[in-house]
Design a protein around this motif. Structure first.
Motif, short mmCIF file in Angstrom:
data_model
loop_
_atom_site.label_atom_id
_atom_site.label_comp_id
_atom_site.label_asym_id
_atom_site.label_seq_id
_atom_site.Cartn_x
_atom_site.Cartn_y
_atom_site.Cartn_z
N LEU B 100 36.59 42.74 39.99
CA LEU B 100 37.34 41.53 40.38
C LEU B 100 38.80 41.59 39.92
O LEU B 100 39.67 40.98 40.53
CB LEU B 100 36.67 40.29 39.81
CG LEU B 100 35.58 39.64 40.67
CD1 LEU B 100 34.90 38.52 39.91
CD2 LEU B 100 36.18 39.10 41.96
N MET B 101 39.05 42.31 38.82
CA MET B 101 40.43 42.38 38.33
C MET B 101 41.35 43.04 39.35
O MET B 101 42.56 42.86 39.31
CB MET B 101 40.47 43.12 37.00
CG MET B 101 39.79 42.33 35.89
SD MET B 101 40.01 43.11 34.31
CE MET B 101 38.57 42.49 33.43
N GLY B 102 40.78 43.83 40.25
CA GLY B 102 41.58 44.40 41.33
C GLY B 102 42.18 43.34 42.23
O GLY B 102 43.12 43.61 42.99
N ARG B 103 41.66 42.12 42.16
CA ARG B 103 42.19 41.03 43.00
C ARG B 103 43.42 40.38 42.38
O ARG B 103 43.98 39.45 42.97
CB ARG B 103 41.11 39.96 43.24
CG ARG B 103 39.86 40.48 43.91
CD ARG B 103 40.13 41.12 45.27
NE ARG B 103 40.67 40.16 46.23
CZ ARG B 103 41.36 40.50 47.32
NH1 ARG B 103 41.58 41.77 47.58
NH2 ARG B 103 41.80 39.60 48.15
N ARG B 153 37.44 49.08 41.91
CA ARG B 153 38.51 48.12 41.59
C ARG B 153 39.74 48.41 42.45
O ARG B 153 40.38 47.49 42.96
CB ARG B 153 38.88 48.21 40.11
CG ARG B 153 39.76 47.08 39.64
CD ARG B 153 40.14 47.23 38.20
NE ARG B 153 41.30 48.12 38.04
CZ ARG B 153 41.71 48.61 36.89
NH1 ARG B 153 41.06 48.33 35.79
NH2 ARG B 153 42.76 49.39 36.84
N GLN B 157 41.46 46.02 45.43
CA GLN B 157 42.88 45.67 45.44
C GLN B 157 43.43 45.68 46.87
O GLN B 157 44.49 45.14 47.13
CB GLN B 157 43.63 46.67 44.54
CG GLN B 157 44.95 46.19 43.99
CD GLN B 157 45.55 47.19 43.01
OE1 GLN B 157 44.83 47.99 42.39
NE2 GLN B 157 46.86 47.15 42.85
#
Lengths: 351, 269
Positions: B100-103, B153, B157
């Motif tokens: 989710l951190m890729g968002r 990830r 993105q």
């Protein structure tokens, strides 16, 4: 993937989440419940209905008509400010500890990493040595706490690139510097008068806290807490380190500076009211992680709630149950260290 | 989808000593470019410059005609992603939370991922075949699985260009194959461009469209894989004797870089 395989983990996690949710809600509500309970406890016990009516009398004077005036004054003027201060100081120290662990990508640091507590201790000792007291001690502690962090941050900027490790090192150096200065003040202090006052302040405690201490403490803690809650998901990304946060489109240096500034204000005001209370900022984030995991979206609210409850519980034990008050900084260490030992054993490797 | 072009890039950590010196490269939509070179040849620094994480001391990086340095970090990160080398995270985030951190570049500063972001993250995990691990802790995974999570990830993105720093390091042959198969599939079907720093000439021989050989921060050779990864050029790049042989695998001729087997009897007397 088959439907069965897709459903199985979802069902298993459903029950896990259900229990987790109950524990989480209980922990989040604990400051309120413990706060009310703490108002009834003390050397002079006040019954729960009388506490409730005393509190209600703030809004409607007549509710407490048959509550003895001494009980009403005790609850509203002595215990309530102290209970609120314990909740706020605990929440402040725990949440800033969690924030510092996140932005320094290190689960073993707390909010004193950049020397705020050592600076504040020196500020308080300086005023006590010069014979001052009261609000002046608080102001000086606050100001020197900010000064220490500013020096550490400014010192780290002297290097062309300011990676986390240089800032950490500067924090440790500035912290030691102020600790040495405080020792110097204690050495020259009058052993009959100023020295006990300084020593006592450095051990931490909330006796003597009144309504005058609360407005600034509450404002900064609420504002800082709200800021951390708003940035709770960004803290996840920041905890990956500066290079990765940059590649994910963030300004990690800018955001770290904002978070460090906010955490420093919140810690400095907490220390200026409660003195040096160690371990809360280290132990509580770990306890919160054990309950809700490392995701800051859940960790930040949990650290606020657990920190508030933990410090209130310890302060209430010290105030109401022990034959004479034991300084808070001593009790948090005596209770916090064994808890941390157990938590570190039970927490997964890598946190 | 996009074309990334770098012209005359130089980079120095301390002034006077360039770790990247006057390197130019380009990668088109759906293309896979491998960067090969010895340890310290400037591969990672070059990737950092391409990702906008490092500021080149000279030259510039242009994405579809726009200078990367003029973009806001958030806009840049929506188009160019960097998949780092496998690392151990300080905190045991769940796999889905890592993906989710890729968002991050698609969300506002105070925002948190929404249901749509979650769907994209799950889809990315499915693409690399790790959907079943989504609730596991990132720190408990094997090195290969962690690398695949970082690839997911990068996919979440939703960039046009993905830069990968040694995705095949620390991986066993099966996981290396999984990662690079996923890369090929994305390049072919979605037109994502890849720049991959690697220590494996054979991975490049199998998966790359083009290759750039670096030596001491300078371009030694670049272009078509078979023409560039010849024995003399590889010997010069790694400063060691080796051979490139042709093998027939599944009916196709595949070149392989090899070092002559050293047995007791083969040693000079």
């Amino acid at each position: 993937m088959s439907a069965r395989a897709a459903n199985a983990p979802a069902r298993g996690s459903g029950t896990r989440h259900a229990w987790g949710r109950i524990a989480t809600v209980a922990a989040l509500l604990s400051p309120l419940v413990l706060g009310l309970a703490a108002l009834t406890l003390g050397l002079y016990p006040v019954s729960t209905p009388n506490v409730a009516r005393s509190l209600a009398s703030i809004a409607v004077r007549e509710v407490a008509a048959d509550v003895p005036e001494i009980e009403r004054r005790l609850v509203l003027d002595v215990r309530l400010p102290r209970v609120l201060a314990a909740l706020l100081v605990g929440a402040a120290l725990a949440v800033t500890g969690a924030v510092f662990q996140g932005i320094f990508t290190n689960p073993l640091v707390d909010s004193n990493l950049l020397g705020v507590t050592s600076g504040a201790g020196f500020g308080a000792a300086l005023v006590l040595l010069l014979g001052g007291g009261g609000v002046l001690v608080q102001v000086s502690a606050f100001a020197f706490g900010l000064l220490a962090v500013t020096l550490a941050y400014g010192g780290s900027r002297l290097y062309r690139s300011a990676p986390t490790i240089v800032l950490t090192l500067m924090g440790i150096l500035i912290g030691s510097l102020f600790t040495s200065l405080t020792s110097l003040l204690k050495y020259v202090a009058d052993p009959l008068d100023a020295l006990p006052a300084i020593t006592f302040w450095l051990l931490g405690g909330l006796n003597g806290v009144g309504w005058t201490h609360l407005p600034l403490l509450a404002t900064l803690t609420f504002a800082g807490g709200a800021f951390f809650v708003l940035l709770r998901w960004r803290l996840n990304v920041l905890s990956l380190g500066e290079a990765e946060a940059t590649s994910l489109g963030m300004h990690p240096k800018r955001m770290k500076l904002a978070l460090i500034a906010a955490a420093t204000l919140v810690t400095a005001i907490a220390v200026s009211v409660g003195g040096v209370i160690g371990w809360v900022g280290l132990v509580i984030p770990h306890a919160a992680r054990l309950l809700v995991g490392p995701d800051h979206r859940r960790l930040i609210p949990m650290a606020l709630a657990l920190g508030a409850s933990f410090l209130l519980a310890i302060d209430t034990v010290s105030r109401a149950l022990l034959p004479s008050e034991v300084p808070l900084g001593v009790l948090t260490g005596l209770i916090g260290v064994p808890i941390l030992v157990v938590l570190l054993r039970r927490t997964r490797t890598g946190w | 989808m996009a074309r990334l072009e770098a012209s005359s890039l130089s980079y120095a950590y301390v002034t006077h000593t360039n770790v990247v010196h006057d390197v130019s490269l380009h990668v088109d939509a759906g293309e896979i470019l491998f960067l090969l070179g010895h340890n310290g040849s400037g591969k990672s620094s070059l990737l950092g410059c391409l990702a906008g994480v490092l500021r080149p001391t000279a030259g510039n990086v242009v994405l579809d005609g726009v200078d990367l340095a003029t973009l806001r970090p958030v806009s840049r990160a929506r188009r160019v992603g960097l998949i780092p080398q496998v690392h151990v995270a300080a905190f045991a985030y769940e796999v889905l939370d890592v993906v989710l951190m890729g968002r991050a570049p698609h969300l506002s500063t105070f925002g948190t991922p929404r249901a749509s972001d979650r769907r994209i993250a799950i889809e990315a995990l499915e693409r690399v075949g790790l959907d079943h691990l989504r609730e596991r802790h990132y720190t408990e995974l094997s090195g290969g699985e962690r690398q695949l999570v970082l690839v997911a990830r990068g996919l979440a993105q939703r960039c046009d260009v993905l830069l990968m720093d040694e995705p095949d390091a620390h991986l066993d042959p099966r996981n290396r194959h999984r990662v690079l198969e996923a890369v090929t599939e994305l390049a072919r079907s979605e037109g994502v461009s890849f720049v991959i720093a690697s220590h494996s000439p054979n991975s490049a021989l199998t998966f790359a469209d083009r290759v750039l050989l670096l030596r001491d921060g300078r371009t030694l050779a670049s272009g078509n894989v078979v023409e560039t990864l010849t024995a003399p050029l590889l010997e010069s790049a790694y400063d060691m004797p080796l051979d490139v042989v042709s093998e027939v695998v599944a009916g196709r001729r595949v070149p392989r870089a090899i070092v002559a087997r050293r047995t007791r009897s083969a040693q000079p007397p």
